[in-house]
Scaffold this motif. Sequence first.
Motif, mmCIF file in Angstrom:
data_model
loop_
_atom_site.group_PDB
_atom_site.id
_atom_site.type_symbol
_atom_site.label_atom_id
_atom_site.label_comp_id
_atom_site.label_asym_id
_atom_site.label_seq_id
_atom_site.Cartn_x
_atom_site.Cartn_y
_atom_site.Cartn_z
ATOM 1 N N CYS A 164 0.779 -1.332 -0.242
ATOM 2 C CA CYS A 164 -0.266 -0.053 -0.039
ATOM 3 C C CYS A 164 1.137 1.592 -0.198
ATOM 4 N N GLU A 165 1.620 1.301 1.124
ATOM 5 C CA GLU A 165 2.744 2.380 0.375
ATOM 6 C C GLU A 165 3.685 2.774 -0.280
ATOM 7 N N TRP A 166 4.303 2.126 -1.088
ATOM 8 C CA TRP A 166 4.610 1.542 -2.824
ATOM 9 C C TRP A 166 3.888 2.108 -3.576
ATOM 10 N N ARG A 167 2.449 1.451 -3.622
ATOM 11 C CA ARG A 167 1.444 2.071 -4.357
ATOM 12 C C ARG A 167 1.445 3.300 -4.360
ATOM 13 N N PHE A 168 1.504 3.676 -2.591
ATOM 14 C CA PHE A 168 0.817 5.930 -3.276
ATOM 15 C C PHE A 168 1.688 6.248 -3.878
ATOM 16 N N ALA A 169 3.129 5.471 -3.064
ATOM 17 C CA ALA A 169 4.393 6.343 -3.397
ATOM 18 C C ALA A 169 4.362 6.521 -5.154
ATOM 19 N N VAL A 170 4.462 5.462 -5.810
ATOM 20 C CA VAL A 170 4.157 5.915 -7.806
ATOM 21 C C VAL A 170 2.861 7.086 -7.707
ATOM 22 N N LEU A 171 1.948 6.972 -7.194
ATOM 23 C CA LEU A 171 0.785 7.202 -7.935
ATOM 24 C C LEU A 171 0.753 8.787 -6.910
ATOM 25 N N GLN A 172 1.341 8.980 -5.222
ATOM 26 C CA GLN A 172 1.931 10.365 -5.389
ATOM 27 C C GLN A 172 2.866 11.006 -6.205
ATOM 28 N N ALA A 173 3.705 10.906 -6.981
ATOM 29 C CA ALA A 173 4.709 10.842 -7.895
ATOM 30 C C ALA A 173 3.905 10.777 -9.266
ATOM 31 N N LEU A 174 3.075 10.486 -9.794
ATOM 32 C CA LEU A 174 2.487 10.480 -10.815
ATOM 33 C C LEU A 174 1.018 11.866 -10.628
ATOM 34 N N HIS A 175 0.177 12.184 -9.894
ATOM 35 C CA HIS A 175 -0.061 13.306 -9.606
ATOM 36 C C HIS A 175 0.411 14.065 -9.497
ATOM 37 N N MET A 176 1.603 14.018 -8.502
ATOM 38 C CA MET A 176 2.801 15.311 -8.688
ATOM 39 C C MET A 176 3.190 16.463 -10.213
ATOM 40 N N THR A 177 3.313 15.131 -10.989
ATOM 41 C CA THR A 177 3.948 14.975 -12.454
ATOM 42 C C THR A 177 2.632 15.969 -13.228
ATOM 43 N N LEU A 178 1.754 15.267 -12.863
ATOM 44 C CA LEU A 178 0.335 15.428 -13.850
ATOM 45 C C LEU A 178 0.007 16.850 -13.894
ATOM 46 N N LYS A 179 1.135 17.513 -12.196
ATOM 47 C CA LYS A 179 0.321 19.035 -12.677
ATOM 48 C C LYS A 179 1.058 19.888 -12.905
ATOM 49 N N ARG A 180 2.316 19.185 -13.532
ATOM 50 C CA ARG A 180 3.114 20.672 -14.143
ATOM 51 C C ARG A 180 3.849 19.924 -15.851
ATOM 52 N N TYR A 181 3.265 19.128 -15.912
ATOM 53 C CA TYR A 181 3.431 18.230 -17.382
ATOM 54 C C TYR A 181 2.790 18.442 -18.532
ATOM 55 N N ASN A 182 3.125 19.589 -19.252
ATOM 56 C CA ASN A 182 2.382 20.050 -20.350
ATOM 57 C C ASN A 182 1.885 18.657 -20.715
ATOM 58 N N GLY A 183 0.303 18.777 -21.342
ATOM 59 C CA GLY A 183 -0.183 17.555 -22.454
ATOM 60 C C GLY A 183 -0.609 16.244 -21.309
ATOM 61 N N ALA A 184 -0.234 16.209 -20.369
ATOM 62 C CA ALA A 184 -0.586 15.595 -19.850
ATOM 63 C C ALA A 184 -2.212 14.867 -19.861
ATOM 64 N N GLU A 185 -3.483 16.181 -19.851
ATOM 65 C CA GLU A 185 -4.357 15.442 -20.682
ATOM 66 C C GLU A 185 -4.772 14.350 -21.521
ATOM 67 N N ARG A 186 -3.815 14.416 -22.826
ATOM 68 C CA ARG A 186 -3.271 13.336 -23.573
ATOM 69 C C ARG A 186 -2.960 12.018 -23.731
ATOM 70 N N TYR A 187 -2.814 11.659 -21.837
ATOM 71 C CA TYR A 187 -2.442 10.676 -21.683
ATOM 72 C C TYR A 187 -3.277 10.021 -20.538
ATOM 73 N N ILE A 188 -3.546 10.675 -19.662
ATOM 74 C CA ILE A 188 -4.636 10.403 -19.103
ATOM 75 C C ILE A 188 -6.118 11.295 -18.831
ATOM 76 N N ASP A 189 -7.040 10.869 -18.554
ATOM 77 C CA ASP A 189 -8.218 11.252 -19.131
ATOM 78 C C ASP A 189 -8.917 11.754 -17.968
ATOM 79 N N GLY A 190 -10.010 12.690 -17.949
ATOM 80 C CA GLY A 190 -10.298 13.169 -16.382
ATOM 81 C C GLY A 190 -10.630 11.992 -15.302
ATOM 82 N N SER A 191 -11.247 11.607 -16.101
ATOM 83 C CA SER A 191 -11.757 10.545 -14.999
ATOM 84 C C SER A 191 -10.968 9.888 -14.041
#
Length: 221
Positions: A164-191
């Motif tokens: 659970c801790e390892w999985r959360f670390a990955v998702l937390q990193a993804l969440h931070m990257t999504l906020k900064r990465y231009n064009g992220a919506e092309r890869y991960i949909d809104g839902s």
Amino acid sequence: NHQHQQQQLYKMLRKGLFLVARVAGERTSSGQAKVASLVGLANVVGNSYEEEQQTVINQHHQHQHQQEEEKEQQLKTRRNMILNVEEAASAVDDLHAAIVNRVGMRSLVNAIQSPFADVAAAGYTLLRNAATHGWGLEAISVTPGLMETLLDREKGAGSSQKACEWRFAVLQALHMTLKRYNGAERYIDGSTRERLAEFVRQGPYYKERGAPQVKVATATR
């Protein structure tokens, strides 16, 4: 001559890292070799957020020792240095992406789903570090079923406390990257982005009412 030597060193480094990546990605690799390879590559790829924090600290210390006024030539030199650093960073990013691609995202999925805690931890470590980069976000998002596996608390990759801790670390990193990465919506949909944000908000140990509690034990050899 100096530039030629640098190119030769780069080729040797690239070849060596690709050999390590092959060991990390092969199903037939022994547990110890796979763990060492995955962790070593995770250190090479690095966590971009930790690196940025250290850069800010270093810049702060440098600023304390700078003169109050800088000459125009010094400013020009600094601008050129910044451009060189950006070019080098782009080349390093390309190398890191190639390394993870050589390991194979499917191999990483197999690693995080391993019943052995050390293999799973090593896989999650490399996946987490990759997730702090734009190319890692892309790689994770286009790997069939990976986002669903990470977001599924009950049937995803492990239900132990550590998993659970390892999985959360990955998702937390993804969440931070999504906020900064231009064009992220092309890869991960809104839902999916909403589910990701909710997962991070709830934390690593959240359980639906009536769901079984997190297991504490992890698989060992």
